[in-house]
Design an enzyme around this catalytic site. Structure first.
Site, PDB file in Angstrom:
ATOM      1  N   GLY A 241      87.725 -22.668 -16.164  1.00 46.29           N
ATOM      2  CA  GLY A 241      87.083 -21.787 -15.008  1.00 46.29           C
ATOM      3  C   GLY A 241      85.113 -21.190 -15.344  1.00 46.29           C
TER       4      GLY A 241
ATOM      5  CE  LYS B 167      73.823 -20.438 -14.383  1.00 41.14           C
ATOM      6  NZ  LYS B 167      74.947 -21.200 -14.762  1.00 41.14           N
TER       7      LYS B 167
ATOM      8  N   GLY C 128      82.634 -17.315 -17.044  1.00 37.61           N
ATOM      9  CA  GLY C 128      83.750 -16.626 -17.681  1.00 37.61           C
ATOM     10  C   GLY C 128      83.808 -15.173 -17.542  1.00 37.61           C
TER      11      GLY C 128
HETATM   12  N1  HSE Z   1      78.983 -23.191 -13.762  1.00 36.73           N
HETATM   13  C1  HSE Z   1      78.366 -22.147 -14.478  1.00 36.73           C
HETATM   14  C2  HSE Z   1      78.504 -22.644 -16.246  1.00 36.73           C
HETATM   15  C3  HSE Z   1      79.228 -20.819 -14.647  1.00 36.73           C
HETATM   16  O1  HSE Z   1      79.228 -24.174 -16.610  1.00 36.73           O
HETATM   17  O2  HSE Z   1      77.924 -22.417 -16.608  1.00 36.73           O
HETATM   18  C4  HSE Z   1      78.006 -19.807 -14.732  1.00 36.73           C
HETATM   19  O3  HSE Z   1      76.825 -19.744 -14.121  1.00 36.73           O
END
Ligand code: HSE
Length: 444
Positions: A187, A205, A302
């Site tokens: 997930g 980000k 998560g």
């Molecule tokens: N897909 C992202 C990760 C989830 O793997 O960090 C959180 O932004």
């Protein structure tokens, strides 16, 4: 006092975590926030599944606009994701005078300027702690805890999926595809995993952090983005032999000429703490002029870790939403009217103007003079070599012809100069395959 009523748009992994944690910790949260916070309405396309998750006491609808239209709802949580309907709904919620909490980094990195302007005009808050590094409170640290500092740079492992893949490839010798499937099963991955492995999620980000760190508008279109799909297992091994780990870093840095904003695989010295961040964990290093280097570590994805950040935003809004909007913490840490001037003074630099050091791997014919020609090109370009590693030759061709890997670490140089030198090296007849170039960050 009456509880703050919250409407939730989308009850998937993070939404159900938010619902459960809010319910489980409701007494403590009430004591912290000064009043109760309750999710009283949920919108999800799968109404039956959503109703089963939240129980009978919560109203579940299939139409998100019914939540926005409900005058009892004070805060809307957007957990739909993407730039499409999520953008429309966030803007509609703002127009309806609702505060918004979102984990949607893609939306804010690309449309943040429009969304924050709409929120400021309406006097509502858009909170997004969960959008960067999941459960790590990095937005709060940058916007409030480090507000005294002139931030020099930020370097983060801000995508758990790719960090998990790189860790599994190094530790267990797993193939890329197997490790990706496992990350999806756990997930961590985005709905579209190309966003993870091509570096797009990390760039979203990094874009948000660059705006908050340097007081510039969000400018995803200026970010340099390179993922991990071209990384070979050999490079991970050679880097290790030279005392480095390869990490996908999101980097944003203040330079005298402007702002670097880039995501790419990077060699990081093994002795740095961040090089030892393994699996799906995230970590962000921030260098401020007053505080020095700080490091924030935790789960970047998560259900409940991300819910932790969503609920922190709910509490912040609950505490602050009666205060005069002009006295709130600005969305991007700096007053909005100062952002445009800063954009001119601190342009996000094209990748060619970025200064960094490099790891190069060249597949070369094992012949006299090859090393001299390669190092001659670097010397001509005024690129200084830090270390050279030459593997034992492999016999591959006919009549005993041999090839070998030549690995070169360089000191800092400007990217455009390295690009020219790489083109010259690539053109040598003794360079037998495309040259691998990975940037190196000492993070000292
Ligand atoms: N897909 C992202 C990760 C989830 O793997 O960090 C959180 O932004």
């Amino acid at each position: 006092m009456k509880s703050i009523q919250v409407g939730l748009l989308g009850i998937g992994v993070v939404g159900s975590g938010t619902f459960n944690v809010l319910r489980r910790n409701q007494d403590e949260i009430r004591r912290r926030a000064g009043r109760g916070i309750e999710i009283t309405m949920v919108a999800d396309l799968d109404v039956a599944r959503a109703q089963a998750l939240v129980g009978k006491g919560v109203q579940v609808v299939g139409d998100a606009r019914a939540v926005i239209a409900n005058p009892e709802i004070d805060i809307v949580i957007e957990l739909i994701g993407g730039y499409g309907i999520a953008k429309t709904l966030v803007l509609e919620a703002i127009a309806a005078g609702k505060h918004v909490v979102t984990a949607n980094k893609a939306l804010l990195a690309v449309h943040g300027t429009e969304i924050f302007a709409a929120a400021s005009a309406k006097g509502v808050m858009v909170a997004f702690e969960a959008a960067v590094a999941g459960g790590i409170p990095i937005i709060k640290a940058l916007r409030e805890g480090l507000t005294a500092n002139s931030i020099q740079w930020i370097a983060g492992i801000i995508n758990g999926t790719t960090n998990f893949i790189l860790s599994e490839m190094r530790d267990k010798g797993l193939d890329f595809d197997v490790a990706l499937k496992e990350a999806q099963r756990l997930g961590y991955a985005e709905a579209d995993p190309t966003f993870d492995i091509e570096g797009v999620d990390a760039a979203h980000k990094a874009t948000i952090m660059s705006a908050i760190a340097f007081g510039i508008p969000v400018q995803f279109d200026r970010a340099y983005v390179e993922g991990i799909t071209q990384l070979g297992a050999a490079d991970i091994k050679y880097a290790e032999q030279l005392g480095y780990r390869i990490k996908l870093l999101g980097i944003t840095k203040r330079t005298p000429h402007g702002i670097e904003l880039r995501v790419h695989p990077s060699l990081v010295p093994v002795k740095r703490l961040i090089a030892n961040v393994e699996g799906a964990m995230n970590a962000v290093m921030v260098q401020g002029d007053a505080v020095g280097t700080t490091l924030y570590y935790g789960k970047g994805a998560g259900s409940e870790p991300t819910a932790s950040a969503v609920i922190a935003d709910l509490v912040d809004i609950t505490r602050l939403h009666t205060v005069d909007p002009l006295n709130r913490v600005p969305h991007l840490a700096f007053q909005p009217q100062t952002l445009d001037q800063a954009k001119t003074q601190l342009p996000v630099l094209p990748m060619g103007e970025v200064v960094t050091s490099y790891y190069l791997r060249l597949r070369v014919a094992d012949q006299a003079g090859v090393l001299a020609r390669v190092t001659g090109i670097l010397a001509q370009a005024d690129i200084s070599i830090d270390a050279v590693l030459q593997r034992e030759a492999d016999e591959v061709g006919g009549e005993g012809s041999t090839q070998t890997d030549l690995i070169i670490l360089t000191h800092d140089c400007v990217e455009a100069r390295m690009n020219d030198a790489l083109a010259e090296m690539q053109a040598l007849s003794t360079v037998l395959a495309p040259i691998t170039r990975i940037r190196k960050e000492e993070l000292a």
